[in-house]
Write a protein that holds these residues in place. Structure first.
Motif, short mmCIF file in Angstrom:
data_model
loop_
_atom_site.label_atom_id
_atom_site.label_comp_id
_atom_site.label_asym_id
_atom_site.label_seq_id
_atom_site.Cartn_x
_atom_site.Cartn_y
_atom_site.Cartn_z
N ALA A 337 0.82 -1.21 0.00
CA ALA A 337 0.00 0.00 0.00
C ALA A 337 0.86 1.26 0.00
N VAL A 338 1.91 1.26 0.80
CA VAL A 338 2.80 2.43 0.85
C VAL A 338 3.43 2.67 -0.52
N ALA A 339 3.89 1.62 -1.16
CA ALA A 339 4.54 1.76 -2.47
C ALA A 339 3.55 2.14 -3.57
N LEU A 340 2.32 1.65 -3.48
CA LEU A 340 1.30 2.01 -4.47
C LEU A 340 0.84 3.45 -4.31
N ASN A 341 0.89 3.94 -3.08
CA ASN A 341 0.59 5.35 -2.78
C ASN A 341 -0.77 5.78 -3.34
N GLY A 342 -1.78 4.93 -3.15
CA GLY A 342 -3.13 5.30 -3.54
C GLY A 342 -3.43 5.18 -5.02
N GLN A 343 -2.63 4.45 -5.76
CA GLN A 343 -2.87 4.29 -7.20
C GLN A 343 -4.31 3.81 -7.46
N PRO A 344 -5.08 4.53 -8.26
CA PRO A 344 -6.48 4.14 -8.52
C PRO A 344 -6.57 2.76 -9.19
N PRO A 369 -7.49 1.42 -2.86
CA PRO A 369 -6.79 2.66 -3.22
C PRO A 369 -6.84 3.74 -2.13
N ASN A 370 -7.82 3.67 -1.22
CA ASN A 370 -7.91 4.69 -0.18
C ASN A 370 -7.42 4.22 1.19
N THR A 371 -6.68 3.11 1.22
CA THR A 371 -6.15 2.61 2.49
C THR A 371 -5.31 3.66 3.21
N LEU A 372 -4.39 4.28 2.50
CA LEU A 372 -3.50 5.26 3.15
C LEU A 372 -4.28 6.49 3.60
N SER A 373 -5.16 7.00 2.77
CA SER A 373 -5.90 8.22 3.12
C SER A 373 -6.79 7.99 4.34
N ARG A 374 -7.41 6.82 4.43
CA ARG A 374 -8.23 6.52 5.61
C ARG A 374 -7.38 6.45 6.87
N ALA A 375 -6.18 5.92 6.74
CA ALA A 375 -5.29 5.86 7.90
C ALA A 375 -4.88 7.27 8.35
N TRP A 376 -4.53 8.11 7.39
CA TRP A 376 -4.11 9.47 7.75
C TRP A 376 -5.22 10.23 8.46
N VAL A 377 -6.47 10.06 8.01
CA VAL A 377 -7.61 10.72 8.66
C VAL A 377 -7.72 10.30 10.12
N MET A 378 -7.35 9.05 10.39
CA MET A 378 -7.42 8.52 11.76
C MET A 378 -6.18 8.86 12.57
N GLY A 379 -5.24 9.59 11.98
CA GLY A 379 -4.02 9.94 12.69
C GLY A 379 -2.97 8.85 12.72
N ILE A 380 -3.12 7.86 11.84
CA ILE A 380 -2.17 6.74 11.77
C ILE A 380 -1.20 7.01 10.62
N LYS A 381 0.08 6.87 10.88
CA LYS A 381 1.10 7.07 9.86
C LYS A 381 1.54 5.71 9.32
N PRO A 382 1.16 5.37 8.09
CA PRO A 382 1.45 4.03 7.56
C PRO A 382 2.93 3.66 7.60
N ALA A 397 -7.33 -1.23 12.97
CA ALA A 397 -7.88 0.11 13.13
C ALA A 397 -8.75 0.50 11.94
N LEU A 398 -8.39 0.06 10.75
CA LEU A 398 -9.15 0.38 9.54
C LEU A 398 -10.33 -0.55 9.31
N GLY A 399 -10.40 -1.65 10.06
CA GLY A 399 -11.46 -2.63 9.85
C GLY A 399 -11.27 -3.47 8.61
#
Length: 426
Positions: A337-344, A369-382, A397-399
């Protein structure tokens, strides 16, 4: 697309697990009835389900004992099922191994031992060599699990500290015939690495095991060092006459599971490409490499054209340096996920087909594709979670965890990356 990527990925994982169910793969491999007794023994996360499949398809007399992981029991009428700890062994496994060795002693040449082996058997048969204790085996197991050693390397060490593994169980059955049915959970499907090969010859040596311990800086007791340095833990070698009447049959393996998932993906309209059934390495490194392949497919149409699914199996490892709980499948996914960086358009699943990723009763997880963005909203740094080897907590945490409970089989890690057509962007 008629179903969501998440649902399709989960169905593919379930298809992989179903393809390796003992009820499906055991019956065709049962041997002919012996002149004497049939003794059923075994160990592993699938062993109880394998024993049940034997009972359901064997009309003659039989008796026996198998040991499986806590929670993986399947009721049997004629085979005793013992539950024990995995991946760090306990006294229940130790006592079961002793009972098993007693059960196969004094057999005749007319008797048949049917040995049912699947992944997890190493921890479930922890009978140590003379001079070692259960505590010694537990300490070595914990250290190996955190070291980053491959499964082949870990099992080499285990074979040379065991009174059961490395062919010793088969030698104890002599002069009876021994047929071993194997459900493989190891890259390459080498029988000596499946549950550390209790019924097959072992060409590796104490010197090999000692080199592995030194390579990874594993701290062991003086007693363990004495056994390995002195060659006192040598296993049963090829050509040993006590193994002349042994036979091994691999009845399920990672490739079978991947092919089942590929068929399901194709039925859903996705080209399926199996990249390999024995991919090893640090989980985070495998995740980075797979992400680069997926991005090349998504952006360049190379080496495959989307929509497609990239499938792989094997056994990644985690060298635990942070304060997290490890787990190779979730660490692979977080790195991916980190390497894909939200690729659609790219979704993925990874899970252990036994339902247990590392030491957690969680099979794996799913990324979108929104795994990282959902984590950031929750204050989690991937990236921080990845550095701390804390991917289990991240996905909880993301379910997005995949929880199966005991699957009653084990054909290693399963990974699927779904790449949608550029125009669909699911």
């Amino acid at each position: 697309m008629t179903q969501s990527p998440r649902d399709l990925l989960r169905r593919m994982f379930d298809a992989a697990v179903a393809a390796a169910q003992p009820a499906h793969c055991v019956p065709a491999h049962l041997p002919a009835a012996p002149k004497g007794r049939l003794i059923v023994i075994g160990a592993g996360k699938a062993s109880a389900a394998m024993a049940r499949a034997v009972e359901d398809n064997w009309s003659g007399e039989l008796s026996g004992l198998v040991v499986t992981r806590y929670g993986y029991n399947v009721a049997c009428a004629r085979v005793t099922i013992v539950e024990a700890a995995h991946p760090v062994p306990d006294a229940a496994g130790l006592n079961a191994a002793r009972r098993m060795m007693d059960l196969v002693s004094g057999l005749s040449a007319d008797d048949l031992v049917l040995c049912l082996i699947s992944g997890g058997g190493s921890a479930l048969l922890p009978l140590p060599l003379d001079g070692l204790t259960l505590e010694d085996k537990q300490d070595v197991s914990r250290a190996l699990l955190k070291s980053g050693a491959t499964i082949s390397e870990m099992n080499c060490v285990r074979r040379h500290l065991s009174a059961v593994k490395g062919g010793r169980l088969a030698a104890a059955c002599h002069p009876a015939r021994v047929v071993t049915l194997l459900i493989s959970d190891v890259p390459g499907d080498n029988p000596m690495d499946i549950a550390s090969g209790p019924t097959v010859a072992d060409p590796t040596t104490c010197a090999d095991a000692l080199a592995i311990i030194r390579r990874y800086g594993i701290v062991v007791s003086d007693k363990v060092l004495d056994i390995l340095e002195g060659g006192l833990g040598e296993s049963i070698k090829p050509g040993d006459p006590r193994l002349a009447k042994t036979e091994t049959r691999i009845i399920a393996a990672p490739q079978i599971a991947l092919e089942a998932a590929a068929r399901l993906a194709q039925d859903a309209g996705f080209a399926a490409h199996i990249l390999g059934d024995s991919i090893e390495g640090e989980a985070k490194d495998v995740g980075t490499v797979m992400a680069n392949v997926a991005l090349q497919v998504a952006k360049r149409g190379q080496p495959f054209t989307p929509p497609c699914v990239l499938l792989s199996g094997g056994e990644a490892t985690v060298t635990v340096r942070g304060q997290g709980r490890g787990g190779p499948n979730v660490e692979f996914l977080l790195s991916l996920a980190v390497a894909l960086n939200g690729q659609p358009g790219i979704h993925a699943i990874a899970g252990d087909t036994d339902g247990v990723d590392g030491m957690e009763d969680i099979a794996g997880a799913i990324i979108t594709p929104n795994t990282l963005s959902r984590a950031w909203v929750m204050g989690i740094k991937p990236k921080d979670s990845l550095a701390a080897n804390d991917a289990h907590r991240f996905f909880q945490a993301l379910g997005d965890c995949v929880v199966t409970g005991p699957t009653l089989t084990n054909v290693n890690d399963f990974r699927a990356i779904l790449i949608a057509d550029k125009d669909s962007s699911p």
